[in-house]
Design a protein around this motif. Sequence first.
Motif, PDB file in Angstrom:
ATOM      1  N   MET A 186       0.825  -1.207   0.000  1.00  0.00           N
ATOM      2  CA  MET A 186       0.000   0.000   0.000  1.00  0.00           C
ATOM      3  C   MET A 186       0.859   1.258   0.000  1.00  0.00           C
ATOM      4  O   MET A 186       0.591   2.217  -0.737  1.00  0.00           O
ATOM      5  CB  MET A 186      -0.933   0.006   1.212  1.00  0.00           C
ATOM      6  N   GLU A 187       1.903   1.268   0.823  1.00  0.00           N
ATOM      7  CA  GLU A 187       2.760   2.452   0.890  1.00  0.00           C
ATOM      8  C   GLU A 187       3.555   2.653  -0.393  1.00  0.00           C
ATOM      9  O   GLU A 187       3.784   3.793  -0.815  1.00  0.00           O
ATOM     10  CB  GLU A 187       3.699   2.327   2.095  1.00  0.00           C
ATOM     11  N   GLU A 188       3.973   1.557  -1.028  1.00  0.00           N
ATOM     12  CA  GLU A 188       4.712   1.695  -2.283  1.00  0.00           C
ATOM     13  C   GLU A 188       3.834   2.258  -3.395  1.00  0.00           C
ATOM     14  O   GLU A 188       4.301   3.040  -4.229  1.00  0.00           O
ATOM     15  CB  GLU A 188       5.284   0.335  -2.695  1.00  0.00           C
ATOM     16  N   LEU A 189       2.569   1.863  -3.409  1.00  0.00           N
ATOM     17  CA  LEU A 189       1.650   2.351  -4.432  1.00  0.00           C
ATOM     18  C   LEU A 189       1.076   3.725  -4.102  1.00  0.00           C
ATOM     19  O   LEU A 189       0.332   4.286  -4.912  1.00  0.00           O
ATOM     20  CB  LEU A 189       0.511   1.348  -4.626  1.00  0.00           C
ATOM     21  N   GLY A 190       1.382   4.243  -2.941  1.00  0.00           N
ATOM     22  CA  GLY A 190       0.874   5.567  -2.570  1.00  0.00           C
ATOM     23  C   GLY A 190      -0.571   5.574  -2.138  1.00  0.00           C
ATOM     24  O   GLY A 190      -1.244   6.607  -2.264  1.00  0.00           O
ATOM     25  N   ILE A 191      -1.077   4.466  -1.620  1.00  0.00           N
ATOM     26  CA  ILE A 191      -2.459   4.375  -1.154  1.00  0.00           C
ATOM     27  C   ILE A 191      -2.475   4.678   0.340  1.00  0.00           C
ATOM     28  O   ILE A 191      -1.819   3.985   1.132  1.00  0.00           O
ATOM     29  CB  ILE A 191      -3.054   2.979  -1.436  1.00  0.00           C
ATOM     30  N   ARG A 192      -3.225   5.674   0.733  1.00  0.00           N
ATOM     31  CA  ARG A 192      -3.285   6.057   2.142  1.00  0.00           C
ATOM     32  C   ARG A 192      -4.215   5.111   2.897  1.00  0.00           C
ATOM     33  O   ARG A 192      -5.373   4.945   2.511  1.00  0.00           O
ATOM     34  CB  ARG A 192      -3.780   7.490   2.281  1.00  0.00           C
ATOM     35  N   PRO A 193      -3.740   4.480   3.956  1.00  0.00           N
ATOM     36  CA  PRO A 193      -4.605   3.545   4.699  1.00  0.00           C
ATOM     37  C   PRO A 193      -5.643   4.275   5.534  1.00  0.00           C
ATOM     38  O   PRO A 193      -5.480   5.448   5.886  1.00  0.00           O
ATOM     39  CB  PRO A 193      -3.605   2.786   5.576  1.00  0.00           C
ATOM     40  N   THR A 194      -6.698   3.562   5.851  1.00  0.00           N
ATOM     41  CA  THR A 194      -7.748   4.121   6.687  1.00  0.00           C
ATOM     42  C   THR A 194      -7.334   4.086   8.160  1.00  0.00           C
ATOM     43  O   THR A 194      -6.312   3.508   8.527  1.00  0.00           O
ATOM     44  CB  THR A 194      -9.044   3.329   6.485  1.00  0.00           C
ATOM     45  N   VAL A 195      -8.150   4.720   8.986  1.00  0.00           N
ATOM     46  CA  VAL A 195      -7.854   4.758  10.427  1.00  0.00           C
ATOM     47  C   VAL A 195      -7.910   3.361  11.024  1.00  0.00           C
ATOM     48  O   VAL A 195      -7.111   2.998  11.899  1.00  0.00           O
ATOM     49  CB  VAL A 195      -8.862   5.695  11.133  1.00  0.00           C
ATOM     50  N   LEU A 196      -8.835   2.521  10.532  1.00  0.00           N
ATOM     51  CA  LEU A 196      -8.958   1.161  11.044  1.00  0.00           C
ATOM     52  C   LEU A 196      -7.713   0.337  10.744  1.00  0.00           C
ATOM     53  O   LEU A 196      -7.220  -0.411  11.612  1.00  0.00           O
ATOM     54  CB  LEU A 196     -10.202   0.508  10.432  1.00  0.00           C
ATOM     55  N   ILE A 197      -7.173   0.480   9.550  1.00  0.00           N
ATOM     56  CA  ILE A 197      -5.976  -0.273   9.182  1.00  0.00           C
ATOM     57  C   ILE A 197      -4.773   0.208   9.985  1.00  0.00           C
ATOM     58  O   ILE A 197      -3.937  -0.592  10.429  1.00  0.00           O
ATOM     59  CB  ILE A 197      -5.725  -0.149   7.670  1.00  0.00           C
ATOM     60  N   VAL A 198      -4.658   1.512  10.177  1.00  0.00           N
ATOM     61  CA  VAL A 198      -3.551   2.050  10.983  1.00  0.00           C
ATOM     62  C   VAL A 198      -3.630   1.530  12.416  1.00  0.00           C
ATOM     63  O   VAL A 198      -2.603   1.176  13.022  1.00  0.00           O
ATOM     64  CB  VAL A 198      -3.576   3.590  10.940  1.00  0.00           C
ATOM     65  N   ASN A 199      -4.840   1.448  12.952  1.00  0.00           N
ATOM     66  CA  ASN A 199      -4.996   0.916  14.313  1.00  0.00           C
ATOM     67  C   ASN A 199      -4.626  -0.560  14.385  1.00  0.00           C
ATOM     68  O   ASN A 199      -4.026  -1.019  15.372  1.00  0.00           O
ATOM     69  CB  ASN A 199      -6.427   1.122  14.778  1.00  0.00           C
ATOM     70  N   MET A 200      -4.987  -1.334  13.338  1.00  0.00           N
ATOM     71  CA  MET A 200      -4.633  -2.758  13.330  1.00  0.00           C
ATOM     72  C   MET A 200      -3.128  -2.950  13.292  1.00  0.00           C
ATOM     73  O   MET A 200      -2.559  -3.731  14.067  1.00  0.00           O
ATOM     74  CB  MET A 200      -5.276  -3.442  12.118  1.00  0.00           C
ATOM     75  N   VAL A 201      -2.453  -2.233  12.400  1.00  0.00           N
ATOM     76  CA  VAL A 201      -0.997  -2.355  12.286  1.00  0.00           C
ATOM     77  C   VAL A 201      -0.317  -1.858  13.552  1.00  0.00           C
ATOM     78  O   VAL A 201       0.657  -2.459  14.041  1.00  0.00           O
ATOM     79  CB  VAL A 201      -0.504  -1.599  11.043  1.00  0.00           C
ATOM     80  N   GLY A 202      -0.817  -0.760  14.115  1.00  0.00           N
ATOM     81  CA  GLY A 202      -0.250  -0.254  15.362  1.00  0.00           C
ATOM     82  C   GLY A 202      -0.428  -1.223  16.521  1.00  0.00           C
ATOM     83  O   GLY A 202       0.472  -1.373  17.367  1.00  0.00           O
ATOM     84  N   ASP A 203      -1.569  -1.908  16.566  1.00  0.00           N
ATOM     85  CA  ASP A 203      -1.794  -2.900  17.619  1.00  0.00           C
ATOM     86  C   ASP A 203      -0.811  -4.055  17.508  1.00  0.00           C
ATOM     87  O   ASP A 203      -0.264  -4.533  18.521  1.00  0.00           O
ATOM     88  CB  ASP A 203      -3.231  -3.411  17.526  1.00  0.00           C
ATOM     89  N   VAL A 204      -0.550  -4.498  16.288  1.00  0.00           N
ATOM     90  CA  VAL A 204       0.409  -5.585  16.089  1.00  0.00           C
ATOM     91  C   VAL A 204       1.822  -5.136  16.467  1.00  0.00           C
ATOM     92  O   VAL A 204       2.595  -5.899  17.079  1.00  0.00           O
ATOM     93  CB  VAL A 204       0.344  -6.078  14.627  1.00  0.00           C
ATOM     94  N   LEU A 205       2.180  -3.913  16.114  1.00  0.00           N
ATOM     95  CA  LEU A 205       3.512  -3.405  16.473  1.00  0.00           C
ATOM     96  C   LEU A 205       3.671  -3.303  17.985  1.00  0.00           C
ATOM     97  O   LEU A 205       4.761  -3.584  18.522  1.00  0.00           O
ATOM     98  CB  LEU A 205       3.733  -2.037  15.822  1.00  0.00           C
ATOM     99  N   GLN A 206       2.622  -2.927  18.678  1.00  0.00           N
ATOM    100  CA  GLN A 206       2.700  -2.879  20.141  1.00  0.00           C
ATOM    101  C   GLN A 206       2.833  -4.278  20.741  1.00  0.00           C
ATOM    102  O   GLN A 206       3.562  -4.474  21.719  1.00  0.00           O
ATOM    103  CB  GLN A 206       1.454  -2.183  20.694  1.00  0.00           C
TER     104      GLN A 206
END
Length: 301
Positions: A186-206
Amino acid sequence: MLMLRHYSPLDFAARLPFLKPPKKVSNFVVCATKGPRPRYPRVWKTRTKIGTVSKSLKLVECIKGLSNVKEEVYGALDSFIAWDLEFPLITVKKALKSLENEKEWKRIIQVTKWMLSKGQGKTMGSYYLLLSALAEDGRIDEAEELWTKLFSDNLESMPRIFFDRMISIYYKRDMHDKMFEVFADMEELGIRPTVLIVNMVGDVLQKLGMMDKYQKLKKKYPPPKWEYRYIKGKRVKIRSQNLKQPENEFSNEAENDEDSANSKQPENEFSSEAENDEDSTNSDGSEVDEGAESDLSLSVP
């Protein structure tokens, strides 16, 4: 004895009322002996018109009592549309929608694959429904094959909902590596993620203890200040902080207005008292402290 009389044109027209033109003109063809030509219905058409809603319900009832054998389901669907001149795409789409509401994921997979085998309904909506049905049915391998095929065919025009769906599928099954791969695409293609996706990825990183990457993620994708809602078909811009408490919005504004109005009154009183004190000191001729002036000058930035 033969007698001839002379008639004026006006008298002749008055004596012939039957020469007036007809007021109504008939649209049908009149035959010489049988009257109007009979119109027989065509053989391949029916007089009874069946709506797409009732037809879609009949399609759902037709396949509900069948087994999961591919040949049996495909044969029933082929016999259902045997007498249609064109493929009933709208009927099949409505049947898929009713099956989705009933959460019949296996039937959705069967009907969608049958429709795609006929060369019909090859849209992103059909592929997204098939991807969701495969994930809900637990067939992750087939869902990944479909995702890789769609992603390779539509690399630069892939909709964002497909990325969101794959990330949510991997997040529910704790497949963190594949989730990070999709997010990197998604980041390589320049697609901005939604708030839900950012929260999911942030939860996994935590969970994995990557706090530095978590802080970078939150800094790169902060929560939006505005959100858009569709109210009666119109796009409305709403503050994201007011979406959580929509009922107390006006009450909080009224309280803030009252507090601001009450706070203005004592300020005016204190300011008037200060002016009176300054006038009294100046009239008395009292000296101003030089140390206080130096303190004020240092406090000013």
